[in-house]
Design a protein around this motif. Structure first.
Motif, PDB file in Angstrom:
ATOM      1  N   VAL A  67      76.204  57.131  -7.709  1.00  0.00           N
ATOM      2  CA  VAL A  67      75.476  58.165  -8.450  1.00  0.00           C
ATOM      3  C   VAL A  67      73.980  57.905  -8.364  1.00  0.00           C
ATOM      4  O   VAL A  67      73.518  56.779  -8.545  1.00  0.00           O
ATOM      5  N   LEU A  68      73.225  58.944  -8.079  1.00  0.00           N
ATOM      6  CA  LEU A  68      71.768  58.862  -8.050  1.00  0.00           C
ATOM      7  C   LEU A  68      71.214  59.609  -9.252  1.00  0.00           C
ATOM      8  O   LEU A  68      71.515  60.784  -9.456  1.00  0.00           O
ATOM      9  N   VAL A  69      70.429  58.924 -10.059  1.00  0.00           N
ATOM     10  CA  VAL A  69      69.762  59.538 -11.205  1.00  0.00           C
ATOM     11  C   VAL A  69      68.342  59.853 -10.754  1.00  0.00           C
ATOM     12  O   VAL A  69      67.631  58.972 -10.268  1.00  0.00           O
ATOM     13  N   ALA A  70      67.947  61.115 -10.879  1.00  0.00           N
ATOM     14  CA  ALA A  70      66.606  61.530 -10.470  1.00  0.00           C
ATOM     15  C   ALA A  70      65.881  62.161 -11.644  1.00  0.00           C
ATOM     16  O   ALA A  70      66.468  62.932 -12.399  1.00  0.00           O
ATOM     17  N   VAL A  71      64.606  61.819 -11.790  1.00  0.00           N
ATOM     18  CA  VAL A  71      63.772  62.372 -12.855  1.00  0.00           C
ATOM     19  C   VAL A  71      62.628  63.126 -12.195  1.00  0.00           C
ATOM     20  O   VAL A  71      61.930  62.578 -11.335  1.00  0.00           O
ATOM     21  N   ASN A  72      62.443  64.383 -12.581  1.00  0.00           N
ATOM     22  CA  ASN A  72      61.377  65.197 -12.000  1.00  0.00           C
ATOM     23  C   ASN A  72      60.021  64.658 -12.462  1.00  0.00           C
ATOM     24  O   ASN A  72      59.734  64.641 -13.653  1.00  0.00           O
ATOM     25  N   PRO A  73      59.163  64.238 -11.519  1.00  0.00           N
ATOM     26  CA  PRO A  73      57.875  63.666 -11.907  1.00  0.00           C
ATOM     27  C   PRO A  73      56.803  64.716 -12.220  1.00  0.00           C
ATOM     28  O   PRO A  73      55.747  64.383 -12.734  1.00  0.00           O
ATOM     29  N   TYR A  74      57.075  65.967 -11.910  1.00  0.00           N
ATOM     30  CA  TYR A  74      56.125  67.064 -12.119  1.00  0.00           C
ATOM     31  C   TYR A  74      54.788  66.777 -11.449  1.00  0.00           C
ATOM     32  O   TYR A  74      53.727  67.148 -11.954  1.00  0.00           O
ATOM     33  N   LYS A  75      54.844  66.058 -10.320  1.00  0.00           N
ATOM     34  CA  LYS A  75      53.654  65.832  -9.502  1.00  0.00           C
ATOM     35  C   LYS A  75      54.105  65.445  -8.106  1.00  0.00           C
ATOM     36  O   LYS A  75      55.262  65.100  -7.884  1.00  0.00           O
ATOM     37  N   GLN A  76      53.193  65.516  -7.164  1.00  0.00           N
ATOM     38  CA  GLN A  76      53.479  65.168  -5.780  1.00  0.00           C
ATOM     39  C   GLN A  76      53.546  63.646  -5.642  1.00  0.00           C
ATOM     40  O   GLN A  76      52.668  62.947  -6.116  1.00  0.00           O
ATOM     41  N   LEU A  77      54.596  63.139  -4.997  1.00  0.00           N
ATOM     42  CA  LEU A  77      54.729  61.700  -4.747  1.00  0.00           C
ATOM     43  C   LEU A  77      54.762  61.442  -3.249  1.00  0.00           C
ATOM     44  O   LEU A  77      55.082  62.324  -2.463  1.00  0.00           O
ATOM     45  N   LYS A  78      54.481  60.213  -2.873  1.00  0.00           N
ATOM     46  CA  LYS A  78      54.454  59.856  -1.454  1.00  0.00           C
ATOM     47  C   LYS A  78      55.764  59.232  -0.992  1.00  0.00           C
ATOM     48  O   LYS A  78      55.775  58.444  -0.064  1.00  0.00           O
ATOM     49  N   CYS A  79      56.866  59.601  -1.619  1.00  0.00           N
ATOM     50  CA  CYS A  79      58.168  59.013  -1.245  1.00  0.00           C
ATOM     51  C   CYS A  79      58.958  59.933  -0.317  1.00  0.00           C
ATOM     52  O   CYS A  79      60.129  59.697  -0.065  1.00  0.00           O
ATOM     53  N   TYR A  80      58.332  60.969   0.219  1.00  0.00           N
ATOM     54  CA  TYR A  80      59.018  61.917   1.096  1.00  0.00           C
ATOM     55  C   TYR A  80      58.354  61.984   2.465  1.00  0.00           C
ATOM     56  O   TYR A  80      58.063  63.048   2.981  1.00  0.00           O
ATOM     57  N   THR A  81      58.106  60.843   3.063  1.00  0.00           N
ATOM     58  CA  THR A  81      57.424  60.783   4.356  1.00  0.00           C
ATOM     59  C   THR A  81      58.436  60.630   5.495  1.00  0.00           C
ATOM     60  O   THR A  81      59.593  60.277   5.273  1.00  0.00           O
ATOM     61  N   ASN A  82      57.978  60.885   6.717  1.00  0.00           N
ATOM     62  CA  ASN A  82      58.824  60.664   7.890  1.00  0.00           C
ATOM     63  C   ASN A  82      59.220  59.195   8.001  1.00  0.00           C
ATOM     64  O   ASN A  82      60.328  58.873   8.431  1.00  0.00           O
ATOM     65  N   GLU A  83      58.329  58.315   7.622  1.00  0.00           N
ATOM     66  CA  GLU A  83      58.629  56.876   7.632  1.00  0.00           C
ATOM     67  C   GLU A  83      59.808  56.574   6.710  1.00  0.00           C
ATOM     68  O   GLU A  83      60.708  55.814   7.044  1.00  0.00           O
ATOM     69  N   ARG A  84      59.821  57.213   5.554  1.00  0.00           N
ATOM     70  CA  ARG A  84      60.917  57.008   4.592  1.00  0.00           C
ATOM     71  C   ARG A  84      62.221  57.580   5.137  1.00  0.00           C
ATOM     72  O   ARG A  84      63.278  56.982   4.995  1.00  0.00           O
ATOM     73  N   ILE A  85      62.163  58.735   5.774  1.00  0.00           N
ATOM     74  CA  ILE A  85      63.356  59.322   6.392  1.00  0.00           C
ATOM     75  C   ILE A  85      63.922  58.360   7.423  1.00  0.00           C
ATOM     76  O   ILE A  85      65.124  58.084   7.448  1.00  0.00           O
ATOM     77  N   ASN A  86      63.070  57.838   8.272  1.00  0.00           N
ATOM     78  CA  ASN A  86      63.504  56.909   9.317  1.00  0.00           C
ATOM     79  C   ASN A  86      64.077  55.618   8.729  1.00  0.00           C
ATOM     80  O   ASN A  86      64.980  55.022   9.311  1.00  0.00           O
ATOM     81  N   HIS A  87      63.548  55.203   7.594  1.00  0.00           N
ATOM     82  CA  HIS A  87      64.072  53.996   6.934  1.00  0.00           C
ATOM     83  C   HIS A  87      65.552  54.167   6.566  1.00  0.00           C
ATOM     84  O   HIS A  87      66.341  53.242   6.696  1.00  0.00           O
ATOM     85  N   TYR A  88      65.921  55.350   6.110  1.00  0.00           N
ATOM     86  CA  TYR A  88      67.287  55.595   5.651  1.00  0.00           C
ATOM     87  C   TYR A  88      68.220  56.094   6.754  1.00  0.00           C
ATOM     88  O   TYR A  88      69.438  56.049   6.598  1.00  0.00           O
ATOM     89  N   ALA A  89      67.690  56.588   7.852  1.00  0.00           N
ATOM     90  CA  ALA A  89      68.520  57.167   8.908  1.00  0.00           C
ATOM     91  C   ALA A  89      69.386  56.115   9.587  1.00  0.00           C
ATOM     92  O   ALA A  89      68.943  55.005   9.878  1.00  0.00           O
ATOM     93  N   ASN A  90      70.637  56.481   9.798  1.00  0.00           N
ATOM     94  CA  ASN A  90      71.588  55.666  10.560  1.00  0.00           C
ATOM     95  C   ASN A  90      71.792  54.247  10.030  1.00  0.00           C
ATOM     96  O   ASN A  90      71.986  53.324  10.804  1.00  0.00           O
ATOM     97  N   LYS A  91      71.729  54.085   8.737  1.00  0.00           N
ATOM     98  CA  LYS A  91      71.975  52.773   8.145  1.00  0.00           C
ATOM     99  C   LYS A  91      73.097  52.901   7.117  1.00  0.00           C
ATOM    100  O   LYS A  91      73.252  53.928   6.473  1.00  0.00           O
TER     101      LYS A  91
END
Length: 103
Positions: free
Chosen positions: A54-78
């Motif tokens: 289960v993933l618990v997510a809280v809306n930060p109501y602001k832009q965060l830097k956790c949605y980058t291509n680098e982050r996508i690549n970190h999680y891909a195929n693992k």
């Protein structure tokens, strides 16, 4: 003895467990403990917290830097256990893997 309707005293987790990424790491896991832990993470702009699958997510109501291509690549195929911190990209990767595996 406790009277009917009287709540038990809040016993906090040890301070070193404040803001852990996986709620199953907590010693005490009742609603106030979960809320406190999620709040600790939120205050550090860590909007995702996990417990098992289960993933618990809280809306930060602001832009965060956790949605980058680098982050996508970190999680891909693992595999899930290789991922580290909880993230929506991890959930997406696991869903994709299940679709591929089950056909």
């Amino acid at each position: 003895t406790k009277k009917e309707g009287e709540s038990k005293a809040f016993v906090p987790n040890p301070k070193e467990l404040d803001g852990v990424p996986d709620l199953s790491s907590l010693i005490y896991l009742e609603e106030p403990h979960v809320v406190h832990n999620v709040k600790c993470r939120y205050e550090k702009d860590l909007i995702y917290t996990g417990i098992s699958s289960v993933l618990v997510a809280v809306n930060p109501y602001k832009q965060l830097k956790c949605y980058t291509n680098e982050r996508i690549n970190h999680y891909a195929n693992k595999a899930k256990y290789e991922k580290g911190l909880p993230h929506v990209y991890n959930v997406a990767e696991q869903a994709y893997r299940q679709l591929i595996w089950t056909g």
